[in-house]
Design an enzyme around this catalytic site. Structure first.
Site, PDB file in Angstrom:
ATOM      1  N   PHE A 124       1.624  -4.596  13.221  1.00 27.24           N
ATOM      2  CA  PHE A 124       1.975  -5.215  14.504  1.00 27.24           C
ATOM      3  C   PHE A 124       0.717  -5.306  15.369  1.00 27.24           C
ATOM      4  CE2 PHE A 124       3.734  -5.408  18.787  1.00 27.24           C
ATOM      5  CZ  PHE A 124       4.720  -6.360  18.634  1.00 27.24           C
ATOM      6  N   ASP A 195       4.542   4.655  13.329  1.00 27.34           N
ATOM      7  CA  ASP A 195       5.157   3.806  14.344  1.00 27.34           C
ATOM      8  C   ASP A 195       6.587   3.530  13.878  1.00 27.34           C
ATOM      9  OD1 ASP A 195       6.091   1.659  15.862  1.00 27.34           O
ATOM     10  OD2 ASP A 195       4.086   0.805  16.115  1.00 27.34           O
ATOM     11  N   TYR A 220      13.635  -0.061  23.320  1.00 30.46           N
ATOM     12  CA  TYR A 220      14.376  -1.265  23.756  1.00 30.46           C
ATOM     13  C   TYR A 220      14.867  -2.097  22.581  1.00 30.46           C
ATOM     14  CZ  TYR A 220       9.573  -3.043  23.296  1.00 30.46           C
ATOM     15  OH  TYR A 220       8.308  -3.316  22.839  1.00 30.46           O
ATOM     16  N   LYS A 221      14.574  -1.649  21.352  1.00 30.14           N
ATOM     17  CA  LYS A 221      15.040  -2.379  20.170  1.00 30.14           C
ATOM     18  C   LYS A 221      16.392  -1.802  19.754  1.00 30.14           C
ATOM     19  CE  LYS A 221      10.366  -3.865  19.149  1.00 30.14           C
ATOM     20  NZ  LYS A 221       9.102  -3.633  18.459  1.00 30.14           N
ATOM     21  N   ARG A 369      13.477 -14.775  11.736  1.00 28.58           N
ATOM     22  CA  ARG A 369      13.778 -13.351  11.587  1.00 28.58           C
ATOM     23  C   ARG A 369      15.152 -13.043  12.182  1.00 28.58           C
ATOM     24  NH1 ARG A 369      10.262  -8.584  14.525  1.00 28.58           N
ATOM     25  NH2 ARG A 369      11.203  -9.578  16.330  1.00 28.58           N
TER      26      ARG A 369
HETATM   27  C1  LIG Z   1       7.881  -3.830  19.189  1.00 29.87           C
HETATM   28  C2  LIG Z   1       6.710  -3.114  18.632  1.00 29.87           C
HETATM   29  C3  LIG Z   1       5.719  -2.570  19.472  1.00 29.87           C
HETATM   30  C4  LIG Z   1       5.796  -2.822  20.956  1.00 29.87           C
HETATM   31  O1  LIG Z   1       4.883  -2.105  21.708  1.00 29.87           O
HETATM   32  P1  LIG Z   1       5.000  -2.190  23.312  1.00 29.87           P
HETATM   33  O2  LIG Z   1       3.915  -1.345  23.804  1.00 29.87           O
HETATM   34  O3  LIG Z   1       6.380  -1.740  23.676  1.00 29.87           O
HETATM   35  O4  LIG Z   1       4.848  -3.629  23.693  1.00 29.87           O
HETATM   36  C5  LIG Z   1       4.693  -1.835  18.902  1.00 29.87           C
HETATM   37  N1  LIG Z   1       4.623  -1.656  17.556  1.00 29.87           N
HETATM   38  C6  LIG Z   1       5.544  -2.186  16.720  1.00 29.87           C
HETATM   39  C7  LIG Z   1       5.456  -1.960  15.256  1.00 29.87           C
HETATM   40  C8  LIG Z   1       6.611  -2.936  17.229  1.00 29.87           C
HETATM   41  O5  LIG Z   1       7.506  -3.475  16.404  1.00 29.87           O
END
Ligand SMILES: *Cc1c(COP(=O)(O)O)cnc(C)c1O
Length: 410
Positions: A124, A195, A220-221, A369
Site C-alpha cells: 500500500f 499492517d 474505519y474498514k 474491487r
Molecule cells: C487503508 C490502508 C492504510 C491507510 O492508512 P491511513 O493512514 O489511515 O490513511 C494503510 N495501509 C494499508 C495496507 C491500508 O489498506
C-alpha cells in the site's frame, strides 16, 4: 447456484441478525466495507450522546468522569481481543500512516546497528511512502529496501532491522503466512511489523500465537469506526520497555500531568500515544468494535470466505466477457475478504455498478474491487452483485461518458 439456494444459505447463517445493526440505505449492496465500513446504529447513538452529554454538559470534567483519558487503552484492549493480543499490548492512536512511522522507527531503536527496513514492492503506497520518509530522515542510519513478494524471505539478512508487510494485500487480497514470515525474520534476528488494515474484523489474527513483534491497523474498514477513525498499534509486551517512539508527545510521557520539562517515556504501551486522543471518533469506533466482539471471529472469517467463493463462482459462471480476469487468489485460504477482478474498463465498470446501487471501488490501473464484510452482507447480496456485474458487462452499460469521468477518490 440459484438465488433460492443463496437465500437458503442466509436462512441458516448465524451472523444474519447483525445486518439489522447497521444503518445502510435501501437498495444498496455495499461492497466497500473494506474501504469505509458503514455506521452501526449504535455508533450514531454513541456519537450523539458523547457530543451532547459528555462534551456539552460534562465539558472538561469528562476527561475524568466519562473515561475520556482512558479511551485509547480501553478501546485498544477491546481490539486486542480481535487480533490475538493482550489488552495491555494495543492502543488506539493517530493514523495507520503515523503509526507505521512510529513503530518502524521503534524497530530500528530495538535493533541498533542494523539499517535495513525491508518491504515489498506493490505494498500500500502509504506504507512505502512513510518508510521512505523515515529512512530519508535518518540518513546513513536507515534505508528502505522494497523487493518483490517472492523475494522477501531470501532478502532478510543480518542488516535487516524490520520487515514491514501488509498481511492481506489491499489490491489482490493475497495473504501472507504470518507465522512463517515472522519465524523467518526472527531466525535472522530481525523484527516484523504487520499492517493489519485489511485483516482486523475480517479474518482471525493471532499476533501472540505467531510471536509477532509489532503491528498497526485501520479501524474505519472492517471495524466500521467511521471516516478517518483513529488507527491502532500493537507492541508485544517483551518490547515495551526498550522500544522508543520518535514522536515523544506529552501523552506518551510517564506522567503527563506532572508537566515536567524533560521527556520520560511511559514504560508501557502508552509511550506510543502521541497527543490528545480524538474522543468523538473514539466513541464511534468503540461502538463498531463492541459490535464486532459480539460475533465469533472464526464464524466471521468462514462466512467471508463463503461469500467471496460464491461471488467468484457466480461471476465466472455467468460473465462471458473474456477480458474480465480474477486478480485475487482462487483459494479462499490464500486471500482476505475482498475480491478483485481486472478489466481494461475497470473504472467505468465500477461506476456503472455504483449507479445501480452495487458499490465497490476501483484501484488503478485496472482493478474492480469488491469487499465482503460478513456482518452486514447476505449470500443473496453476493449473488445479486455477481448478476449485476455480468449484466453491466453484457449490456455494455459501462460504455458511457458519465461512467468514464474520474472522480478524486476512486
Ligand atoms: C487503508 C490502508 C492504510 C491507510 O492508512 P491511513 O493512514 O489511515 O490513511 C494503510 N495501509 C494499508 C495496507 C491500508 O489498506
Amino acid at each position: 447456484m440459484t438465488r433460492e439456494e443463496a437465500q437458503a444459505l442466509d436462512a441458516a447463517d448465524p451472523l444474519a441478525r447483525f445486518a439489522d445493526a447497521f444503518a445502510l440505505p435501501e437498495g444498496v449492496i455495499y461492497l466497500d466495507g473494506n474501504s469505509l465500513g458503514p455506521p452501526p446504529l449504535s455508533a450514531h447513538a454513541r456519537l450523539a450522546e458523547a457530543a451532547r452529554a459528555e462534551w456539552g454538559e460534562g465539558l472538561i470534567r469528562s476527561w475524568n468522569t466519562a473515561g475520556w483519558i482512558d479511551a485509547p487503552l480501553r478501546v485498544g484492549g477491546k481490539i486486542a481481543r480481535l487480533v490475538g493480543a493482550g489488552p495491555h499490548e494495543v492502543a488506539v492512536a493517530d493514523s495507520t500512516s503515523v503509526n507505521l512511522f512510529k513503530l518502524a522507527a521503534g524497530a530500528l531503536s530495538l535493533r541498533s546497528g542494523r539499517t535495513t527496513i525491508l518491504s515489498e514492492t506493490g505494498n500500500f503506497p502509504t506504507d512505502l511512502y512513510t518508510l521512505g520518509g523515515l529512512a530519508a530522515l535518518l540518513g546513513e542510519r536507515a534505508r528502505l529496501r522494497a523487493v518483490a513478494p517472492e523475494e522477501i524471505v531470501a532478502a532478510i539478512d543480518e542488516d535487516t532491522a524490520v520487515v514491514v508487510l501488509t498481511h492481506i494485500h489491499y489490491k489482490s487480497a493475497r495473504r501472507w503466512d504470518m507465522a512463517a514470515i515472522t519465524a523467518a525474520a526472527h531466525a535472522k534476528g530481525a523484527l516484523v511489523l504487520w499492517d493489519l488494515c485489511h485483516s482486523v474484523g475480517a479474518v482471525a489474527v493471532d499476533l501472540n500465537g505467531v510471536n509477532a513483534d509489532l503491528a498497526v491497523g485501520c479501524s474505519y474498514k472492517y471495524l466500521n469506526g467511521g471516516p478517518g477513525a483513529p488507527a491502532f498499534l500493537f507492541v508485544a509486551e517483551r518490547h515495551q520497555g526498550a522500544i522508543r517512539s520518535p514522536l515523544t508527545g506529552w501523552m506518551g510521557h510517564a506522567a503527563p500531568f506532572a508537566f515536567e520539562d524533560a521527556y520520560r517515556p511511559a514504560a508501557d504501551i502508552r509511550a506510543q500515544i502521541t497527543g490528545t486522543p480524538p474522543i468523538l471518533a473514539l466513541a464511534a469506533l468503540e461502538a463498531g468494535v463492541d459490535l464486532q466482539l459480539e460475533a465469533d471471529a472464526a464464524r466471521v472469517e468462514a462466512k467471508g470466505r463463503a461469500l467471496t467463493d460464491l461471488f467468484i463462482g457466480e461471476v465466472e459462471a455467468r460473465c462471458t466477457d473474456p477480458a474480465l480476469v480474477l486478480a485475487s487468489p482462487r483459494d479462499a485460504a490464500q486471500r482476505g475478504l475482498h475480491v478483485s477482478f481486472a478489466h481494461p474498463q475497470g473504472y467505468a465498470l465500477v461506476q456503472a455498478l455504483i449507479a445501480r446501487g452495487v458499490i465497490g471501488d476501483f484501484r488503478a490501473p485496472d482493478i474492480a474491487r469488491f469487499g465482503f464484510s460478513p456482518l452486514f452482507l447476505s449470500f443473496a447480496d453476493a449473488w445479486d452483485a455477481a448478476a449485476a456485474l455480468c449484466d453491466v458487462l453484457h449490456s455494455r452499460t459501462w460504455d458511457s461518458p458519465q461512467f468514464r469521468a474520474r472522480a478524486a477518490v476512486t
